[in-house]
Design a protein around this motif. Structure first.
Motif, PDB file in Angstrom:
ATOM      1  N   VAL A 158     -25.612 -24.614 -53.591  1.00  0.00           N
ATOM      2  CA  VAL A 158     -25.400 -23.493 -52.550  1.00  0.00           C
ATOM      3  C   VAL A 158     -25.325 -22.387 -53.409  1.00  0.00           C
ATOM      4  O   VAL A 158     -24.750 -22.386 -54.493  1.00  0.00           O
ATOM      5  CB  VAL A 158     -23.930 -23.910 -51.988  1.00  0.00           C
ATOM      6  CG1 VAL A 158     -23.674 -22.829 -50.972  1.00  0.00           C
ATOM      7  CG2 VAL A 158     -23.683 -25.272 -51.327  1.00  0.00           C
ATOM      8  N   ASP A 159     -26.082 -21.224 -52.761  1.00  0.00           N
ATOM      9  CA  ASP A 159     -25.891 -20.176 -53.548  1.00  0.00           C
ATOM     10  C   ASP A 159     -24.814 -19.111 -53.007  1.00  0.00           C
ATOM     11  O   ASP A 159     -24.249 -19.620 -52.133  1.00  0.00           O
ATOM     12  CB  ASP A 159     -27.351 -19.390 -53.747  1.00  0.00           C
ATOM     13  CG  ASP A 159     -27.837 -18.883 -52.227  1.00  0.00           C
ATOM     14  OD1 ASP A 159     -26.798 -18.756 -51.569  1.00  0.00           O
ATOM     15  OD2 ASP A 159     -28.850 -18.606 -52.112  1.00  0.00           O
ATOM     16  N   ARG A 160     -24.497 -17.928 -53.627  1.00  0.00           N
ATOM     17  CA  ARG A 160     -23.468 -17.222 -52.955  1.00  0.00           C
ATOM     18  C   ARG A 160     -23.708 -16.720 -51.673  1.00  0.00           C
ATOM     19  O   ARG A 160     -22.695 -16.184 -50.862  1.00  0.00           O
ATOM     20  CB  ARG A 160     -23.184 -16.161 -54.091  1.00  0.00           C
ATOM     21  CG  ARG A 160     -24.263 -15.065 -54.076  1.00  0.00           C
ATOM     22  CD  ARG A 160     -24.087 -13.909 -55.441  1.00  0.00           C
ATOM     23  NE  ARG A 160     -25.270 -13.491 -55.810  1.00  0.00           N
ATOM     24  CZ  ARG A 160     -25.309 -12.116 -55.168  1.00  0.00           C
ATOM     25  NH1 ARG A 160     -24.419 -11.506 -54.460  1.00  0.00           N
ATOM     26  NH2 ARG A 160     -26.490 -11.569 -55.406  1.00  0.00           N
ATOM     27  N   SER A 181     -24.438 -26.807 -34.138  1.00  0.00           N
ATOM     28  CA  SER A 181     -22.829 -26.781 -33.539  1.00  0.00           C
ATOM     29  C   SER A 181     -22.362 -25.446 -33.662  1.00  0.00           C
ATOM     30  O   SER A 181     -23.190 -24.469 -34.368  1.00  0.00           O
ATOM     31  CB  SER A 181     -22.059 -27.598 -34.625  1.00  0.00           C
ATOM     32  OG  SER A 181     -22.277 -29.074 -34.514  1.00  0.00           O
ATOM     33  N   ASP A 182     -21.309 -25.206 -32.643  1.00  0.00           N
ATOM     34  CA  ASP A 182     -20.954 -23.723 -32.841  1.00  0.00           C
ATOM     35  C   ASP A 182     -20.373 -23.246 -34.071  1.00  0.00           C
ATOM     36  O   ASP A 182     -20.428 -22.100 -34.452  1.00  0.00           O
ATOM     37  CB  ASP A 182     -19.764 -23.646 -31.613  1.00  0.00           C
ATOM     38  CG  ASP A 182     -20.240 -24.107 -30.241  1.00  0.00           C
ATOM     39  OD1 ASP A 182     -21.366 -24.095 -30.062  1.00  0.00           O
ATOM     40  OD2 ASP A 182     -19.529 -24.473 -29.523  1.00  0.00           O
ATOM     41  N   LYS A 183     -19.963 -24.258 -35.012  1.00  0.00           N
ATOM     42  CA  LYS A 183     -19.635 -23.995 -36.445  1.00  0.00           C
ATOM     43  C   LYS A 183     -20.051 -24.737 -37.161  1.00  0.00           C
ATOM     44  O   LYS A 183     -19.991 -26.064 -37.028  1.00  0.00           O
ATOM     45  CB  LYS A 183     -18.039 -23.985 -36.157  1.00  0.00           C
ATOM     46  CG  LYS A 183     -17.422 -23.111 -37.337  1.00  0.00           C
ATOM     47  CD  LYS A 183     -15.759 -23.361 -37.117  1.00  0.00           C
ATOM     48  CE  LYS A 183     -15.224 -21.959 -36.490  1.00  0.00           C
ATOM     49  NZ  LYS A 183     -13.795 -21.967 -36.491  1.00  0.00           N
ATOM     50  N   VAL A 184     -20.178 -24.514 -38.390  1.00  0.00           N
ATOM     51  CA  VAL A 184     -20.959 -25.357 -39.650  1.00  0.00           C
ATOM     52  C   VAL A 184     -20.255 -25.170 -40.784  1.00  0.00           C
ATOM     53  O   VAL A 184     -20.088 -24.053 -41.474  1.00  0.00           O
ATOM     54  CB  VAL A 184     -22.392 -25.073 -39.787  1.00  0.00           C
ATOM     55  CG1 VAL A 184     -22.812 -26.024 -40.873  1.00  0.00           C
ATOM     56  CG2 VAL A 184     -23.191 -25.269 -38.337  1.00  0.00           C
ATOM     57  N   ILE A 185     -19.632 -26.106 -41.338  1.00  0.00           N
ATOM     58  CA  ILE A 185     -18.739 -26.361 -42.615  1.00  0.00           C
ATOM     59  C   ILE A 185     -19.638 -27.317 -43.369  1.00  0.00           C
ATOM     60  O   ILE A 185     -19.778 -28.373 -43.235  1.00  0.00           O
ATOM     61  CB  ILE A 185     -17.495 -26.556 -42.642  1.00  0.00           C
ATOM     62  CG1 ILE A 185     -16.692 -25.679 -41.553  1.00  0.00           C
ATOM     63  CG2 ILE A 185     -16.729 -26.510 -43.825  1.00  0.00           C
ATOM     64  CD1 ILE A 185     -15.239 -26.158 -41.358  1.00  0.00           C
ATOM     65  N   ALA A 186     -19.944 -26.672 -44.748  1.00  0.00           N
ATOM     66  CA  ALA A 186     -20.764 -27.554 -45.584  1.00  0.00           C
ATOM     67  C   ALA A 186     -19.835 -27.590 -46.759  1.00  0.00           C
ATOM     68  O   ALA A 186     -19.168 -26.761 -47.223  1.00  0.00           O
ATOM     69  CB  ALA A 186     -22.042 -26.852 -46.085  1.00  0.00           C
ATOM     70  N   LEU A 187     -20.048 -28.990 -47.202  1.00  0.00           N
ATOM     71  CA  LEU A 187     -19.324 -29.358 -48.637  1.00  0.00           C
ATOM     72  C   LEU A 187     -20.548 -29.058 -49.580  1.00  0.00           C
ATOM     73  O   LEU A 187     -21.463 -29.707 -49.627  1.00  0.00           O
ATOM     74  CB  LEU A 187     -18.903 -30.487 -48.543  1.00  0.00           C
ATOM     75  CG  LEU A 187     -18.143 -31.133 -49.990  1.00  0.00           C
ATOM     76  CD1 LEU A 187     -16.804 -30.378 -50.185  1.00  0.00           C
ATOM     77  CD2 LEU A 187     -17.961 -32.643 -49.779  1.00  0.00           C
ATOM     78  N   GLY A 188     -20.425 -28.224 -50.494  1.00  0.00           N
ATOM     79  CA  GLY A 188     -21.195 -27.970 -51.742  1.00  0.00           C
ATOM     80  C   GLY A 188     -20.937 -28.839 -52.957  1.00  0.00           C
ATOM     81  O   GLY A 188     -19.635 -28.951 -53.228  1.00  0.00           O
ATOM     82  N   ARG A 189     -21.944 -29.218 -53.695  1.00  0.00           N
ATOM     83  CA  ARG A 189     -21.657 -29.845 -54.844  1.00  0.00           C
ATOM     84  C   ARG A 189     -21.916 -29.184 -56.261  1.00  0.00           C
ATOM     85  O   ARG A 189     -21.526 -29.451 -57.386  1.00  0.00           O
ATOM     86  CB  ARG A 189     -22.359 -31.263 -54.886  1.00  0.00           C
ATOM     87  CG  ARG A 189     -21.880 -32.005 -53.971  1.00  0.00           C
ATOM     88  CD  ARG A 189     -22.989 -33.465 -53.282  1.00  0.00           C
ATOM     89  NE  ARG A 189     -22.995 -34.193 -54.582  1.00  0.00           N
ATOM     90  CZ  ARG A 189     -23.798 -35.247 -54.381  1.00  0.00           C
ATOM     91  NH1 ARG A 189     -24.737 -35.374 -53.402  1.00  0.00           N
ATOM     92  NH2 ARG A 189     -23.739 -36.269 -55.211  1.00  0.00           N
ATOM     93  N   LYS A 190     -22.722 -28.124 -56.071  1.00  0.00           N
ATOM     94  CA  LYS A 190     -23.217 -27.311 -57.209  1.00  0.00           C
ATOM     95  C   LYS A 190     -23.342 -25.839 -56.760  1.00  0.00           C
ATOM     96  O   LYS A 190     -24.303 -25.649 -55.710  1.00  0.00           O
ATOM     97  CB  LYS A 190     -24.452 -27.889 -57.613  1.00  0.00           C
ATOM     98  CG  LYS A 190     -24.757 -27.619 -59.106  1.00  0.00           C
ATOM     99  CD  LYS A 190     -26.040 -28.447 -59.469  1.00  0.00           C
ATOM    100  CE  LYS A 190     -26.740 -27.996 -60.768  1.00  0.00           C
ATOM    101  NZ  LYS A 190     -27.748 -28.483 -60.894  1.00  0.00           N
TER     102      LYS A 190
END
Lengths: 217, 219
Positions: A158-160, A181-190
């Protein structure tokens, strides 16, 4: 992307009775830390949209085991015996959707389409109650687009700005769910400074929040 | 023949159906074994519907990567030239006719090429996964399965279980022989000389069209 957030802030984005798309294929590509947090929060009466039911101790299976799921929409539940049990006792509703149809309904949901026309499921019980349209002499099932309140996805880099890449077969449903989806939450690993613009697989405009995975060891 | 010998025989015979350059999807279970018997001069591109083409052999301890799995969730490797993609593209490949051959197991197949392999109502409801898309979209559908289930025929006049798809199967390979679904019915193309034609007819509920079948290569 709006901002990076801490895992604990997930509570501000969930509510009882909501629908959640969760990336992953047999839990490969599922953002486990977000699922664990959702289990801790105990959010109830969830409609979960995922390729499969995961395992009892991995993926969305953990939400099923904790009794938080009232409706599961998936293509396969065979590796999680608890999902089958809860379905047969009626404690959890299960809607089985062919995998390609599931992917395409979600894609349509994110792409502003009303649905898709597919030959998959014709002449089977998947066809029951659905419209069949003929286009250029060939029959197709009308499968409506699918959206949800929230998508939980597993990113790799994931970049900034919140641009995302995925790693290997963890990609699966994550990119399509990030659009629908109306809202998106990502779990980033790097976390990286910059991504090659040509390598971005989910543009940051689709991503609302990013939680960076805590590196163990 | 014991169960493992049957499976190996079926897998070996299915592996002879591929042409150089084919894109092939192998289902979970017996079909997965087919990869071990593909002739060395035939190069196929193995597709896995969770999002890859170029499936390689099982990883060693050094090459193991939990982020590379097949559609059965098992760890696999990726060959040079292989690539990953998302589920929507994976099924565009599958439904769009870009998979040349799909090989899968089945609970029942019938003489019209319909198959049932995803649900036994009241008993087992695993779901269809990608099977419905695979058999609908692939150019050639091969069913790789044992001929009977505890002595009961699986090749029927009409499937009795809920269908996976209608009229999509092209070929059935069992330990007893090779069958082809054609417009005029189900043909016995090859037979395993360990069985008589009468044995095969007796183990099959569907009507077989038998016109000089060849001996199945069972080396």
């Amino acid at each position: 992307m709006k901002q990076f957030m801490e895992l604990k802030q997930l509570k501000d984005h969930v509510f009882d009775g909501m629908s959640i798309m969760v990336g992953g294929f047999m839990a490969v590509g599922t953002p486990e830390a977000l699922i664990d947090e959702l289990v801790l929060l105990g959010t109830k009466d969830l409609t979960i949209i995922c390729n499969d039911a995961g395992f009892i101790d991995r993926g969305v299976g953990k939400l099923i085991a904790s009794g938080q799921v009232s409706h599961l929409i998936a293509s396969h539940i065979g590796l999680n015996p608890m999902a089958g049990q809860l379905m047969s006792t009626g404690e959890m509703q299960v809607t089985l959707v062919p995998q390609g149809t599931l992917a395409e309904r979600i894609r349509a949901g994110g792409a502003g389409l009303g649905g898709v026309l597919t030959p998959t499921g014709l002449g089977t019980i998947v066809e029951e109650g659905k419209q069949v349209l003929s286009v250029a002499g060939k029959p197709y099932l009308v499968e409506p687009a699918m959206r949800a309140d929230l998508s939980l996805i597993l990113a790799y880099e994931v970049d900034r700005f919140g641009n995302i890449t995925y790693n290997k077969t963890t990609r699966n449903f994550n990119p399509v769910m990030a659009t629908a989806s109306d809202k998106v939450i990502a779990l980033g690993r790097k976390l990286v400074d910059e991504l090659n613009p040509d390598h971005v697989l989910t543009p940051h405009i689709f991503v609302d929040y990013v939680v960076m995975e805590v590196q163990h060891g | 023949m014991d169960k493992m010998a049957m499976k190996k025989l079926i897998a070996k015979r299915v592996a002879q159906e591929f042409s150089d350059g084919d894109v092939v999807n192998l289902g979970i279970g017996l079909p997965t074994l087919v990869a071990d018997y593909i002739p060395h001069h035939v190069h196929v591109h193995l597709q896995s519907e969770n999002g890859l083409i170029g499936l390689g052999p099982k990883p060693s301890e050094e090459t193991y990567d939990p982020d590379i799995t097949n559609a059965g969730g098992q760890p696999v490797t990726l060959k040079t030239g292989g690539m990953y993609f998302d589920s929507a593209l994976s099924f565009a490949i599958i439904r769009g006719g870009h998979v040349d051959v799909t090989v899968l197991g089945s609970l029942q197949v019938d003489e019209t090429g319909s198959l049932a392999n995803w649900i036994i109502p009241g008993k087992m409801v695993p779901g269809m996964g990608g099977a419905m898309d695979l058999v609908t979209g692939s150019r050639k559908v091969i069913i790789a399965m044992t001929h009977t289930n505890k002595g009961r025929p699986k090749i029927l006049k009409r499937c009795t279980l809920p269908l996976t798809a209608k009229n999509q199967v092209n070929m059935i390979v069992t330990e007893m022989g090779v069958l082809e679904v054609r417009t005029d019915g189900l043909h016995l193309m090859e037979y395993n000389p360990m069985f008589s034609i009468d044995d095969i007819v007796a183990a099959t509920e569907a009507t077989l069209i038998i016109n000089n079948p060849k001996k199945m290569e069972v080396s």
